[in-house]
Scaffold this active site. Structure first.
Site, PDB file in Angstrom:
ATOM      1  N   TYR A 189     -25.341  -1.057 -16.217  1.00 28.86           N
ATOM      2  CA  TYR A 189     -24.620   0.184 -16.473  1.00 28.86           C
ATOM      3  C   TYR A 189     -25.350   1.379 -15.886  1.00 28.86           C
ATOM      4  CZ  TYR A 189     -22.778  -3.313 -19.526  1.00 28.86           C
ATOM      5  OH  TYR A 189     -22.275  -4.503 -19.986  1.00 28.86           O
ATOM      6  N   GLU A 214     -29.969  29.053 -15.455  1.00 28.63           N
ATOM      7  CA  GLU A 214     -30.045  27.837 -14.644  1.00 28.63           C
ATOM      8  C   GLU A 214     -28.739  27.514 -13.924  1.00 28.63           C
ATOM      9  OE1 GLU A 214     -33.584  25.317 -16.576  1.00 28.63           O
ATOM     10  OE2 GLU A 214     -31.728  25.152 -17.711  1.00 28.63           O
TER      11      GLU A 214
END
Length: 220
Positions: free
Chosen positions: A129, A83
């Site tokens: 956040y 990947e």
């Protein structure tokens, strides 16, 4: 040996050691089990350190980490993850980032399997956040792991996003350096966890005005 070469070698050594420490921490906390997940860190514009194929994030050797060039060719160490191309696609589009993290973290991977997610922004803004670290989370339709088509999809989304969700697979997250990428990954996983905790309860999400205020006060 020149001072420049000595400094480069020392920097690479520090990056390798840091990657092993962070990877082990994520493995021990269940953020990527078995041999799943992969991490890469930018050395310079030409070379990157990455986790090898079929390796466990909990049992890495700093000396055997893969060193790859911008094409994905392994130049030293063990063979890089299949990947790696999606990591490199991010680096090619974002010269400002220093690390890429791909996890099979349980809440985000479960979230990636849900039907009818918004492909332009798959995750609701539950906390400030999430907005400050991630912002928006686009979704890439399912493609087999290692498919070069994932790298193509990442290239199209990388410039405007700190993270991308791969359907039925898991997240891809970046940061200015490895620590920043890890923090972003942890915040994103916590947001997915909150989603499942709240899904059967009435709850509030941040509205457009609140999101814009966060983007203004805390620009990336």
């Amino acid at each position: 040996m020149s001072n420049q070469k000595i400094n480069q070698d020392m920097q690479e050594y520090k990056i390798r050691e840091q990657l092993v420490v962070f990877a082990k921490s994520m493995f021990e906390r269940g953020l990527s089990s078995g041999s799943s997940g992969n991490i890469s860190v930018k050395l310079d514009d030409d070379f990157f350190i990455a986790t090898p194929t079929n390796s466990s994030l909990g049992f890495l050797s700093s000396e055997r980490l893969s060193k790859v060039d911008i094409t994905g060719k392994t130049v030293s160490g063990d063979q890089a993850s299949k990947e790696i191309l999606m990591h490199l696609a991010y680096y090619q589009q974002r010269p400002d980032i220093g690390a890429v993290v791909h996890l099979h973290s349980p809440y985000l991977t479960a979230y990636s399997c849900l039907a009818n997610l918004d492909p332009t922004n798959a995750m609701p803004a539950l906390t400030p956040y999430f907005v400050m670290r991630i912002g928006q989370l686009p979704l890439v339709p399912y493609l087999r792991p290692g498919s070069p088509l994932i790298a193509e999809a990442v290239s199209k989304l990388a410039q405007d996003h700190q993270a991308i969700l791969l359907a039925n697979h898991g997240p891809l997250i970046v940061g200015k350096d490895l620590q920043d990428a890890i923090y972003n990954a942890e915040e994103l996983e916590e947001t997915a966890k909150l989603f499942f905790l709240l899904k059967n309860h009435e709850h509030m999400q941040l509205n457009a005005e609140q999101i814009q205020e966060l983007k203004t006060v805390f620009p990336k």
